[in-house]
Scaffold this active site. Sequence first.
Site, PDB file in Angstrom:
ATOM      1  N   PHE A 138       0.859  -1.194   0.000  1.00  0.00           N
ATOM      2  CA  PHE A 138       0.000   0.000   0.000  1.00  0.00           C
ATOM      3  C   PHE A 138       0.890   1.237   0.000  1.00  0.00           C
ATOM      4  CE2 PHE A 138      -2.368   3.448   2.013  1.00  0.00           C
ATOM      5  CZ  PHE A 138      -3.525   3.448   1.237  1.00  0.00           C
ATOM      6  N   ASP A 223       9.152   2.463   1.108  1.00  0.00           N
ATOM      7  CA  ASP A 223       8.010   3.195   1.648  1.00  0.00           C
ATOM      8  C   ASP A 223       7.987   2.950   3.154  1.00  0.00           C
ATOM      9  OD1 ASP A 223       5.596   4.090   2.587  1.00  0.00           O
ATOM     10  OD2 ASP A 223       4.423   3.299   0.913  1.00  0.00           O
ATOM     11  N   LYS A 252       3.115   9.911   8.182  1.00  0.00           N
ATOM     12  CA  LYS A 252       2.477   9.452   9.411  1.00  0.00           C
ATOM     13  C   LYS A 252       3.159   9.989  10.682  1.00  0.00           C
ATOM     14  CE  LYS A 252      -0.501   5.845   7.805  1.00  0.00           C
ATOM     15  NZ  LYS A 252      -0.298   5.023   6.626  1.00  0.00           N
TER      16      LYS A 252
HETATM   17  C1  PLP Z   1      -0.627   5.276   5.249  1.00  0.00           C
HETATM   18  C2  PLP Z   1       0.346   4.835   4.213  1.00  0.00           C
HETATM   19  C3  PLP Z   1       0.489   5.526   3.004  1.00  0.00           C
HETATM   20  C4  PLP Z   1      -0.394   6.684   2.608  1.00  0.00           C
HETATM   21  O1  PLP Z   1      -0.218   7.786   3.413  1.00  0.00           O
HETATM   22  P1  PLP Z   1      -1.276   8.979   3.351  1.00  0.00           P
HETATM   23  O2  PLP Z   1      -0.734   9.978   4.312  1.00  0.00           O
HETATM   24  O3  PLP Z   1      -2.605   8.418   3.730  1.00  0.00           O
HETATM   25  O4  PLP Z   1      -1.292   9.484   1.939  1.00  0.00           O
HETATM   26  C5  PLP Z   1       1.480   5.108   2.127  1.00  0.00           C
HETATM   27  N1  PLP Z   1       2.258   4.050   2.413  1.00  0.00           N
HETATM   28  C6  PLP Z   1       2.144   3.358   3.551  1.00  0.00           C
HETATM   29  C7  PLP Z   1       3.058   2.223   3.830  1.00  0.00           C
HETATM   30  C8  PLP Z   1       1.171   3.715   4.489  1.00  0.00           C
HETATM   31  O5  PLP Z   1       1.028   3.004   5.614  1.00  0.00           O
END
Ligand code: PLP
Length: 404
Positions: A138, A223, A252
């Site tokens: 994700f 990521d 985050k």
């Molecule tokens: C939450 C998340 C995202 C997206 O972040 P947003 O601030 O909602 O755009 C991308 N990658 C990972 C691994 C995430 O947990």
Amino acid sequence: MSNDLNRATFDEVMVPNYGPAKMIPVKGRGSKVWDTEGNEYFDLSGGIAVCGLGHCHPELVEVLKQQSESLWHLSNVWTNLPALELATKLTSLTFAEKVFFANSGGEANEAAFKLARKYAKDNFGPEKVEIISFFNGFHGRTLFTVSVGGQEKYTQGFEPLPQAITHLPFNDLDALTAAISDKTCAVVMEPIVAEGGIINATEEFAQGVRELCNQHNALLVYDEVQTGVGRTGELYAYMGLGVTPDILTSAKALGGGFPIGAMLTTTKIAESMGIGTHGSTYGGNPLACSVANKVLDIMMRPETLAGVASKRTLIVDGLNAINDKHGIFSDIRGKGLLVGAALTEEWHGKAKVFLNAAIEEGVMVLVAGLSVIRIAPSLVIPDEDIITAMEKFAKAVDKVLADV
Ligand SMILES: *Cc1c(COP(=O)(O)O)cnc(C)c1O
């Protein structure tokens, strides 16, 4: 006005893309939250791994107050001191030499994927465009990031999608060896597949991916939007894997609840993002950067990260006690304070049932997919709060099991 506002208002005036719980939180302190009725909740969700220092941490409140009285916004026509300070910290604490600021994880990833394409084109020609990523990954909700993400449910209906993206099984080095080529510009991975079920990359896989990227001049993009900023017990999870990425994205917990995203990379790669190639109105704004500066300061105090392992043990002990009684978990995974409890086959698809039952008992947990319960509390949650919260969660599980 607020007396007339309730959960039903959501259905009246909000786009129905979320299905929030019935209670509406109005106040948070540390690892506790209170709703409109005054009910108290123990928060083991941390705003989905965002509130790494709990709610309304006094030092974050203070720095935000101070910054709010000096400077809110300039645009990127000017730079500002909080952004320069934050970029200096991030580059001194990590492999990176250059930083681009955005406002969310999805935006940080969007920048990373665009940069990977551009860098390959600048250095290796127009054919090197393929991005390889992994099923269940994700990376955000923009069209490019859902397309790189490995969950079809998030792209369905939004076609046509960005092209030249290949998805492979995670932790499968043979599949990557077969798929990667000199047309690959980047391999994108989460060090722990978070939303997709809390699946740890094996060290062998992580190191193998790095080697394959080197062989094919492909950039390795980590990521770390969810795993970063202390969550795994290291500042970034790559530090515990013995692998250094070429681009890393963070968001985050970086802002502790104030929106910010960052893309970190090297000077050489950053050259492909020259003047005018990319941008963001709010990215690097003084409010977000001043909060993130304080978040990093607190994270780098030895006691903060040192507490992560023992707090994880308290959570895992609580989950094991539940499992001894009910046998509902097949696996307890993750690292540090990103904990995943995978449900046995009998309970597949039912993670949300446990989440809902937990709220009834006054504890907030998360799910990761349909069959994994996820726990991602504040890194500074008091041990007593974990113990109480896990007792409440155990009670919630008892009730679910009593109803079947
Ligand atoms: C939450 C998340 C995202 C997206 O972040 P947003 O601030 O909602 O755009 C991308 N990658 C990972 C691994 C995430 O947990």
